[in-house]
Design a protein around this motif. Structure first.
Motif, PDB file in Angstrom:
ATOM      1  N   ASP A 134       9.149  15.102  -0.103  1.00 25.00           N
ATOM      2  CA  ASP A 134       9.898  14.141   0.025  1.00 25.00           C
ATOM      3  C   ASP A 134       8.880  12.673   0.021  1.00 25.00           C
ATOM      4  O   ASP A 134       9.170  12.165   0.352  1.00 25.00           O
ATOM      5  CB  ASP A 134      11.372  14.269   0.900  1.00 25.00           C
ATOM      6  N   ALA A 135       7.927  13.122   0.228  1.00 25.38           N
ATOM      7  CA  ALA A 135       6.520  12.290   0.659  1.00 25.38           C
ATOM      8  C   ALA A 135       6.677  10.782  -0.175  1.00 25.38           C
ATOM      9  O   ALA A 135       6.892  10.503  -1.189  1.00 25.38           O
ATOM     10  CB  ALA A 135       5.566  13.019  -0.438  1.00 25.38           C
ATOM     11  N   PRO A 136       6.903   9.225   0.540  1.00 24.79           N
ATOM     12  CA  PRO A 136       7.294   8.809   0.021  1.00 24.79           C
ATOM     13  C   PRO A 136       5.816   8.096  -1.116  1.00 24.79           C
ATOM     14  O   PRO A 136       5.083   8.232  -1.322  1.00 24.79           O
ATOM     15  CB  PRO A 136       6.949   7.233   1.183  1.00 24.79           C
ATOM     16  N   LYS A 137       6.378   7.125  -2.117  1.00 22.70           N
ATOM     17  CA  LYS A 137       5.262   7.163  -3.740  1.00 22.70           C
ATOM     18  C   LYS A 137       4.515   5.391  -2.561  1.00 22.70           C
ATOM     19  O   LYS A 137       5.360   4.480  -2.156  1.00 22.70           O
ATOM     20  CB  LYS A 137       5.816   6.509  -4.411  1.00 22.70           C
ATOM     21  N   TYR A 138       3.380   5.296  -3.305  1.00 20.11           N
ATOM     22  CA  TYR A 138       2.954   4.198  -3.261  1.00 20.11           C
ATOM     23  C   TYR A 138       3.959   2.982  -3.142  1.00 20.11           C
ATOM     24  O   TYR A 138       3.657   2.704  -5.134  1.00 20.11           O
ATOM     25  CB  TYR A 138       1.188   4.081  -2.871  1.00 20.11           C
ATOM     26  N   ALA A 139       3.217   1.814  -2.508  1.00 21.03           N
ATOM     27  CA  ALA A 139       4.637   0.810  -3.136  1.00 21.03           C
ATOM     28  C   ALA A 139       3.530   0.097  -4.129  1.00 21.03           C
ATOM     29  O   ALA A 139       3.968  -1.229  -5.282  1.00 21.03           O
ATOM     30  CB  ALA A 139       4.337  -0.621  -2.523  1.00 21.03           C
ATOM     31  N   SER A 140       2.427   0.341  -3.752  1.00 18.89           N
ATOM     32  CA  SER A 140       1.075  -0.344  -4.608  1.00 18.89           C
ATOM     33  C   SER A 140       0.586   0.489  -5.863  1.00 18.89           C
ATOM     34  O   SER A 140       0.422   0.090  -7.031  1.00 18.89           O
ATOM     35  CB  SER A 140       0.062  -0.923  -4.250  1.00 18.89           C
ATOM     36  N   GLY A 141       1.136   1.849  -5.881  1.00 15.59           N
ATOM     37  CA  GLY A 141       0.999   2.172  -7.455  1.00 15.59           C
ATOM     38  C   GLY A 141      -0.650   2.706  -7.448  1.00 15.59           C
ATOM     39  O   GLY A 141      -1.495   3.099  -8.331  1.00 15.59           O
ATOM     40  N   ASP A 142      -1.271   2.693  -6.102  1.00 10.99           N
ATOM     41  CA  ASP A 142      -2.692   2.614  -6.049  1.00 10.99           C
ATOM     42  C   ASP A 142      -3.604   3.383  -4.383  1.00 10.99           C
ATOM     43  O   ASP A 142      -2.712   3.163  -3.512  1.00 10.99           O
ATOM     44  CB  ASP A 142      -3.791   0.883  -5.429  1.00 10.99           C
ATOM     45  N   SER A 143      -3.723   4.351  -5.320  1.00  7.23           N
ATOM     46  CA  SER A 143      -4.159   5.640  -3.494  1.00  7.23           C
ATOM     47  C   SER A 143      -5.264   5.151  -3.396  1.00  7.23           C
ATOM     48  O   SER A 143      -4.986   5.931  -1.952  1.00  7.23           O
ATOM     49  CB  SER A 143      -4.206   6.577  -4.783  1.00  7.23           C
ATOM     50  N   ALA A 144      -5.861   4.519  -3.374  1.00  5.55           N
ATOM     51  CA  ALA A 144      -6.549   3.877  -2.480  1.00  5.55           C
ATOM     52  C   ALA A 144      -6.263   2.393  -1.465  1.00  5.55           C
ATOM     53  O   ALA A 144      -6.590   1.706  -0.682  1.00  5.55           O
ATOM     54  CB  ALA A 144      -7.821   3.394  -2.926  1.00  5.55           C
ATOM     55  N   ARG A 145      -4.866   1.863  -1.627  1.00  5.57           N
ATOM     56  CA  ARG A 145      -4.008   1.139  -1.184  1.00  5.57           C
ATOM     57  C   ARG A 145      -2.676   1.479  -0.717  1.00  5.57           C
ATOM     58  O   ARG A 145      -1.613   0.408  -0.964  1.00  5.57           O
ATOM     59  CB  ARG A 145      -4.717  -0.395  -2.031  1.00  5.57           C
ATOM     60  N   PRO A 146      -2.584   2.010   0.310  1.00 13.30           N
ATOM     61  CA  PRO A 146      -1.526   2.474   0.989  1.00 13.30           C
ATOM     62  C   PRO A 146      -0.463   1.330   1.478  1.00 13.30           C
ATOM     63  O   PRO A 146      -2.001   0.920   2.126  1.00 13.30           O
ATOM     64  CB  PRO A 146      -1.318   4.218   1.692  1.00 13.30           C
ATOM     65  N   SER A 147       0.554   1.597   2.121  1.00 15.23           N
ATOM     66  CA  SER A 147       0.104   0.299   3.476  1.00 15.23           C
ATOM     67  C   SER A 147       0.189   1.564   4.329  1.00 15.23           C
ATOM     68  O   SER A 147       0.203   2.610   5.170  1.00 15.23           O
ATOM     69  CB  SER A 147       2.112   0.519   3.126  1.00 15.23           C
ATOM     70  N   SER A 148      -0.142   0.670   6.236  1.00 14.28           N
ATOM     71  CA  SER A 148      -0.293   2.164   6.840  1.00 14.28           C
ATOM     72  C   SER A 148       1.206   2.765   7.040  1.00 14.28           C
ATOM     73  O   SER A 148       0.691   3.530   7.479  1.00 14.28           O
ATOM     74  CB  SER A 148      -0.006   0.766   8.232  1.00 14.28           C
ATOM     75  N   GLU A 149       2.263   2.719   6.486  1.00 15.12           N
ATOM     76  CA  GLU A 149       2.944   3.123   6.878  1.00 15.12           C
ATOM     77  C   GLU A 149       3.343   4.567   5.862  1.00 15.12           C
ATOM     78  O   GLU A 149       3.335   5.266   6.185  1.00 15.12           O
ATOM     79  CB  GLU A 149       4.585   2.357   6.513  1.00 15.12           C
ATOM     80  N   GLU A 150       2.613   3.742   4.579  1.00 14.74           N
ATOM     81  CA  GLU A 150       2.568   4.796   3.915  1.00 14.74           C
ATOM     82  C   GLU A 150       1.569   5.992   4.232  1.00 14.74           C
ATOM     83  O   GLU A 150       1.648   6.960   3.985  1.00 14.74           O
ATOM     84  CB  GLU A 150       2.695   4.061   2.292  1.00 14.74           C
ATOM     85  N   ALA A 151       0.484   5.296   4.081  1.00 13.01           N
ATOM     86  CA  ALA A 151      -0.336   6.289   4.912  1.00 13.01           C
ATOM     87  C   ALA A 151      -0.262   7.204   5.904  1.00 13.01           C
ATOM     88  O   ALA A 151      -0.779   8.655   5.944  1.00 13.01           O
ATOM     89  CB  ALA A 151      -1.907   5.685   5.347  1.00 13.01           C
TER      90      ALA A 151
END
Length: 95
Positions: free
Chosen positions: A4-21
């Motif tokens: 159930d891992a969240p998707k990155y809102a930016s769609g860029d695997s190199a730029r997750p938010s702190s919460e997403e990371a």
């Protein structure tokens, strides 16, 4: 890895938010290395060489209990995780 891992809102695997990371890092453990199976004691001894959880690298007595083993699949449990939980794992032969 959590299913159930969240998707990155930016769609860029190199730029997750702190919460997403943090959500991804806290729900994932990956490692590489070698292992030996002792069929007489039904245990696996793992030599972890790299890991997303650095404390596992080189840790002594990485012992897992074999549930079943075939030419295509290895099922085992890890009853002594640092978090105090029992993990059930399945390794499948790549095709």
């Amino acid at each position: 890895m959590r299913s159930d891992a969240p998707k990155y809102a930016s769609g860029d695997s190199a730029r997750p938010s702190s919460e997403e990371a943090m959500a991804i890092a806290s729900g994932t453990v990956a490692y590489t290395g070698t292992y030996t199976v002792d069929e007489s004691t039904k245990t696996i001894h793992v030599n972890i060489e790299t890991s997303s959880f650095p404390n596992l690298v080189g840790a002594p007595n990485q012992r897992r209990i074999v549930q079943s083993i075939t030419a295509e699949e290895l099922r085992f449990t890890n009853p002594r995780t640092p978090a105090g939980i029992t993990l059930e794992l399945v390794f499948k032969r790549a095709k």
